[in-house]
Motif scaffolding. Structure first.
Motif: not given
Length: 565
Positions: A221, A225, A231, A255-256, A376, A379-380, A384
């Motif tokens: 990811n 990114n 994406s 994302n995952r 969010t 993860e980012h 994000g």
């Protein structure tokens, strides 16, 4: 509910003509109807507008158009908006070109006409079927029922034919999706055949290679990114393809779950796996995820993007990672776990995603801590969203305190309201209003009788259309004034009814939860509509029936001012 007259509206029902109905024109066009001029949006609209303009007792209020929606159910945005207007009292008549425009499901359509319309006092007119609930005869009712059955059969017959045709295509290995999978394009010479996309197919190969080298989903990811590679959803948006994420202002990141789906999809081996989800109208099956053994798989239908060896290596790495994750999730079984009692009602105010409840373990492995965090950001990172989080204990206390305060407000308002209503009713009872009420009612009945006789005079030729309209406007104005004066004298009763619905909803909940000592799943379900958590820790809590509570407070304040005057 008043009885439905079975007389003809034009010749023998002056009271219907005297009333002006606020009409909604409803127009629907589904995919299977496209290309039929008689059912075009423009044609339907013209027919309905001409029908209304020729009848003085109908007044067009709104036009609702569902373009491209099936008639097999009522899950259509404009139909639902129209019904909201009906419930709000803005519309009391619905007009369609024919019964098939209302719907093609016999049970749902019949239920709407026979149950929903009477419940709301809603007049329903189908122009081409000569069907009007205000004047319906037994023969017309039977005809409408037969039309609904035919429409239902037609929809199911279309479903059967389409399902058979699509299944045959899938079994041949034809691609039938709306959009090609990321990494591919639809062949310009054959829309059912996939060809590699020059822009995105190299990305797919890199994703598989990185995973084969042991890179985690999160690592892939970040790499994508950071490199600014769009994406799949962002790629569609950039190329003008409509998605359910079109209203997202920020960049849609990898994302995952997207990476996981790509790495497990055999489409990149050159095979076609379809019917992963299915629905069937003629068998009465709603949309559902299909078991893997029921997929339709055809091998070697298009050019692969990865080799069999690379694909299988990635599957083994993912399998091992999954087993390791499952083993870790079972650690520390002696420490408590927590339930997310808020579900989808708790969202991040910054990005809109549902907050996730995470458990963390103390260093000495003796305590568990629970925190709601923005998924969010987790993860980012800052690319994000913001670092939005709150301890579960803190959130529970804040939500419980807010609900508790609103229950206290209701109790105070409810007591005050009943006291004020009793005072006003007593005041009205003491004053000599009975004779005035009787006089007003008699005057009102006389005015309505005159209004009815006007229409008979028009029909018999004693009045011209202009004379009829002139006198009718004067009498309607007198009736409105009398009704207003009458309603003011009866206000104690009407106000009691006005506040009863909202009051009962709140009283029921307060009686159930007033003695609660902490927040619970049941309390959240009963009271909470939504909760938005901001980065600074502030909360926006919206409770169910807040409008009803506000109405009770406004009514109480108005009564207080009236009695003080």
């Amino acid at each position: 509910m008043a009885r439905t007259s079975r007389k003809n509206i034009v010749t023998t029902q002056p009271d219907t003509a005297a009333r002006v109905w606020n009409a909604a024109l409803y127009v629907r066009l589904s995919v299977e109807d496209n290309g039929k001029d008689s059912d075009s949006i423009e044609n339907q609209t013209t027919i309905l507008e001409e029908y209304v303009s020729a009848r003085s007792y109908l007044k067009k209020v709104s036009l609702f158009v569902d373009n491209g929606y099936t008639g097999t159910n009522f899950d259509r945005p404009q139909f639902q908006k129209m019904m909201d207007a009906v419930q709000a009292g803005k519309i009391d008549c619905v007009i369609v070109k024919d019964l098939s425009r209302l719907g093609r499901n016999y049970i749902d359509t019949s239920h709407f006409i026979e149950k929903i319309c009477p419940f709301f006092g809603l007049r329903f007119i189908s122009v081409n079927d000569n069907y009007d609930t205000a004047t319906v005869t037994n023969e017309a009712q039977l005809s409408a029922s037969l039309s609904n059955i035919v429409n239902d059969y037609y929809a199911k017959d279309i479903s059967r034919k389409v399902t058979s045709a699509l299944r045959a295509k899938m079994e041949r290995g034809d691609f039938i999706g709306d959009y090609a999978p990321y990494g591919y394009l639809k062949d310009p010479c054959n829309k059912n055949h996939l060809i590699p996309c020059p822009e995105t197919s190299p990305v797919i190969r890199r994703i598989f290679e990185w995973r084969a080298d042991g890179m985690s989903y999160g690592g892939i990811n970040r790499k994508l990114n950071d490199a600014g590679i769009p994406s799949p959803c962002q790629y569609k948006k950039d190329n003008g393809i409509k998605t359910n994420r079109d209203n997202v202002a920020h960049r849609i990141l990898w994302n995952r779950h997207v990476i996981s789906d790509i790495l497990g999809d055999i489409v990149y081996l050159g095979h076609m796996a379809q019917r992963k989800g299915s629905q069937c109208l003629y068998e009465g099956l709603p949309f559902h995820t299909t078991d893997r053994e029921d997929w339709i798989v055809v091998e070697n239908t298009h050019e692969p993007l990865v080799s069999v060896e690379l694909f299988e290596k990635v599957q083994e790495i993912s399998r091992q990672a999954s087993e390791k994750s499952k083993a870790n999730s079972g650690k520390y079984p002696s420490l408590p776990k927590a339930e997310n009692i808020y579900g989808r009602k708790l969202t991040c105010a910054e990005c809109g995603h549902v907050m996730k409840l995470q458990r963390s373990i103390s260093r000495d492995k003796t305590k568990a801590y629970f925190t709601f965090k923005c998924p969010t950001y987790a993860e980012h990172g800052k690319a994000g969203c913001s670092d939005v989080k709150m301890k579960k204990e803190t959130l529970d206390e804040a939500v419980f305190a807010f609900i508790r305060s609103q229950m206290e407000v209701f109790v105070d308002v409810d007591e005050s309201l009943h006291r004020l209503l009793a005072l006003k009713k007593s005041k009205l009872t003491k004053s000599d209003n009975r004779q005035k009420l009787k006089t007003l009612r008699n005057q009102l009945e006389k005015k309505k009788s005159v209004l009815s006789s006007l229409y008979i005079d028009l029909k018999d030729g004693f009045l011209s259309q202009d004379e009829y309209c002139h006198h009718r406007e004067i009498i309607l104005s007198d009736i409105s004034a009398l009704e207003l004066e009458l309603s003011e004298l009866e206000s104690a009763k009407s106000e009691t009814e006005e506040q009863l619905t909202g009051e009962m909803k709140w009283r029921c909940m307060v009686e159930r939860f007033y003695n609660a000592s902490e927040i619970s799943t049941e309390m959240v379900g009963a009271f909470v509509e939504s909760i938005r958590l901001h980065e600074d820790g502030s909360l926006e809590i919206r409770l169910s029936y807040m409008d009803e509570l506000a109405a009770l407070m406004n009514l109480s304040e108005r009564l207080r001012k009236e009695l003080a005057a």
